[in-house]
Motif scaffolding. Structure first.
Motif, PDB file in Angstrom:
ATOM      1  N   ARG A 114      48.448 -32.718 -21.539  1.00  7.20           N
ATOM      2  CA  ARG A 114      48.139 -32.207 -22.916  1.00  7.20           C
ATOM      3  C   ARG A 114      47.171 -31.319 -22.814  1.00  7.20           C
ATOM      4  N   TYR A 115      47.186 -30.687 -23.135  1.00 12.13           N
ATOM      5  CA  TYR A 115      45.965 -29.531 -24.076  1.00 12.13           C
ATOM      6  C   TYR A 115      45.915 -29.177 -25.108  1.00 12.13           C
ATOM      7  N   GLN A 116      44.968 -29.214 -26.064  1.00  9.17           N
ATOM      8  CA  GLN A 116      45.298 -28.904 -27.438  1.00  9.17           C
ATOM      9  C   GLN A 116      47.075 -29.050 -27.477  1.00  9.17           C
ATOM     10  N   ASP A 117      47.774 -28.575 -28.010  1.00  8.22           N
ATOM     11  CA  ASP A 117      48.717 -29.027 -28.842  1.00  8.22           C
ATOM     12  C   ASP A 117      50.104 -28.311 -28.208  1.00  8.22           C
ATOM     13  N   TYR A 118      49.675 -27.754 -26.314  1.00  9.99           N
ATOM     14  CA  TYR A 118      50.386 -27.678 -25.355  1.00  9.99           C
ATOM     15  C   TYR A 118      50.510 -28.693 -24.237  1.00  9.99           C
ATOM     16  N   ALA A 119      51.816 -28.813 -23.941  1.00  8.00           N
ATOM     17  CA  ALA A 119      51.850 -29.778 -22.734  1.00  8.00           C
ATOM     18  C   ALA A 119      52.219 -28.879 -21.234  1.00  8.00           C
ATOM     19  N   VAL A 120      51.913 -29.804 -20.297  1.00  4.94           N
ATOM     20  CA  VAL A 120      52.291 -28.746 -18.783  1.00  4.94           C
ATOM     21  C   VAL A 120      52.560 -30.181 -17.837  1.00  4.94           C
ATOM     22  N   PHE A 121      53.969 -29.753 -17.547  1.00  5.25           N
ATOM     23  CA  PHE A 121      54.523 -30.661 -16.670  1.00  5.25           C
ATOM     24  C   PHE A 121      54.749 -29.513 -15.247  1.00  5.25           C
ATOM     25  N   SER A 122      54.526 -31.155 -14.244  1.00  9.58           N
ATOM     26  CA  SER A 122      54.534 -30.641 -13.065  1.00  9.58           C
ATOM     27  C   SER A 122      55.524 -32.084 -12.078  1.00  9.58           C
ATOM     28  N   TRP A 123      56.566 -30.735 -11.505  1.00 10.26           N
ATOM     29  CA  TRP A 123      57.515 -31.554 -10.607  1.00 10.26           C
ATOM     30  C   TRP A 123      57.127 -31.000  -9.671  1.00 10.26           C
ATOM     31  N   TYR A 124      56.941 -32.446  -8.860  1.00 15.82           N
ATOM     32  CA  TYR A 124      56.405 -32.441  -7.291  1.00 15.82           C
ATOM     33  C   TYR A 124      57.706 -32.829  -6.410  1.00 15.82           C
TER      34      TYR A 124
END
Length: 387
Positions: A114-124
């Motif tokens: 989570r970065y403030q009001d945003y999400a970052v998904f990482s697919w491995y």
């Protein structure tokens, strides 16, 4: 459903709680990017796993039950993960942290930050990428307050590394907070975001005054997050060294985000080993030296591996360290156990007297699988040198 018979070694590992499936345990594997039922040689059901090659293993064990691996399954895991992070969610000082951490939260191959009001998904891996729509839908149900999301592709085979996923688009340069310090991040520019979130606590020690009134040298500085934390904690001056040309611009952005003048803060684009030589030649010394290299790196002149070469960083740091100075020795190499890392550090110190002040592992938002040491990959020591 594909049924896969596993060896007693694999069965024992799974019963011990290890979730990552290793290539050496599946020498004749003919299945790829698929969900499988694992059984032992007696035909007894052990659990469910998925097989998909990535930088760590050939797949992940995910459930001891015969249950659908679908949106509802992921939603239950995400709800549990959210409960574990309530202290971060309600913190007025930190707005960037990990929401879901692979096998620590019950499903290897995916992380969500989570970065403030945003999400970052990482697919491995490819399998996790193939079910991303169900994972994202589950996430949206659990986190309706997240305005938008991005994805990072951390396996080979696709023609892009980063992309917008859903919702509102984040500003090109987004300001987040950690321990009350502002950092400028970028969510859709390659694999990096401008800050490594697993170092919350180490940066927190710097914010709390570990380098107050002192000079700090930050090697392999990336965007100089350690340097900014030190400056906010009262460091007299900082020097940040990284070979990447863009590091200077990104580092200065963090300082500007906190209203810090850069008069006493230097940003140097140079190979760290060359900088050690330069500093020694010029008679430069530092009160605190941060050593946080990549696990493996190569340039035109040499290669560097934490497992074999970290002692060189310690030895060269001692030569430019002030009397009673502090070294912050860090690695995120999951293949280097903490005991081996400590031995490598000791090799660098030789007969130089020193004492360990503090040990840091992954912070509480980076939930790790406590049954698997490699899951708790971060190892950081603050060490005072007696010279």
């Amino acid at each position: 459903m594909i049924e896969l018979t596993v060896s007693p070694i694999v069965e024992r590992k799974i019963k011990q709680g290890i979730c990552v499936l290793e290539a050496r345990d599946f020498p004749h594997l003919g299945v790829e990017n698929a969900l499988v039922h694992l059984v032992n040689h007696q035909g007894q059901f052990i659990g469910q796993a998925y097989l998909s090659a990535q930088n760590k293993g050939v797949g992940w064990f995910i459930s001891r039950k015969k249950e659908p691996i679908n949106q509802d399954f992921m939603q239950a895991l995400l709800l549990e993960a959210r409960q574990k992070r309530q202290s971060y969610e309600h913190s007025p000082l930190t707005t960037a942290y990990r929401l879901f951490n692979q096998d620590g939260d019950g499903f290897g191959g995916v992380t969500i930050d989570r970065y403030q009001d945003y999400a970052v998904f990482s697919w491995y891996n490819e399998y996790i990428y193939s079910i991303k729509d169900e994972i994202v839908a589950a996430f949206q149900a659990v986190y309706p307050d997240v305005l938008g999301a991005y994805e990072k592709i951390r396996f080979k085979g696709l023609d892009y590394e980063s992309a917008y996923l859903y919702g509102d688009e984040a500003p090109e340069e987004l300001t987040v907070f950690e321990n009350g310090v502002a950092y400028q991040v970028f969510l859709n520019n390659g694999l990096m975001t401008g800050i490594f979130l697993d170092q919350h606590e180490v940066r927190g020690a710097l914010v709390d005054g570990l380098a107050a009134g002192k000079s700090l040298l930050n090697m392999f500085s990336y965007t100089a997050a350690f340097s900014v934390a030190a400056a906010m904690g009262g460091a007299r001056e900082t020097t940040s060294v990284d070979l990447a040309k863009r590091s200077k611009e990104l580092s200065e952005a963090h300082f500007q985000a906190n209203g810090l003048a850069v008069d006493q803060h230097r940003f140097i684009v140079m190979d760290v080993f060359e900088y050690f030589k330069y500093a020694k030649r010029k008679g430069l010394t530092y009160d605190v030296i941060v050593l946080d290299p990549p696990s493996f790196a190569r340039n035109k002149k040499q290669t560097f591996s934490v497992a074999k070469d970290y002692h060189q960083l310690i030895a060269q740091s001692i030569e430019i360290l002030s009397p009673k100075g502090i070294i912050i020795a860090s690695t995120n190499a999951s293949n280097v156990p903490i005991e081996k890392f400590k031995k490598e550090i000791e090799k660098g110190f030789g007969r130089c007297k020193h004492r360990y002040l503090e040990t840091y592992r992954l912070p509480s938002d980076f939930v790790s699988n406590q049954k698997d040491e490699s899951s708790n990959y971060l190892k950081v020591f603050t060490i005072q040198v007696e010279k």
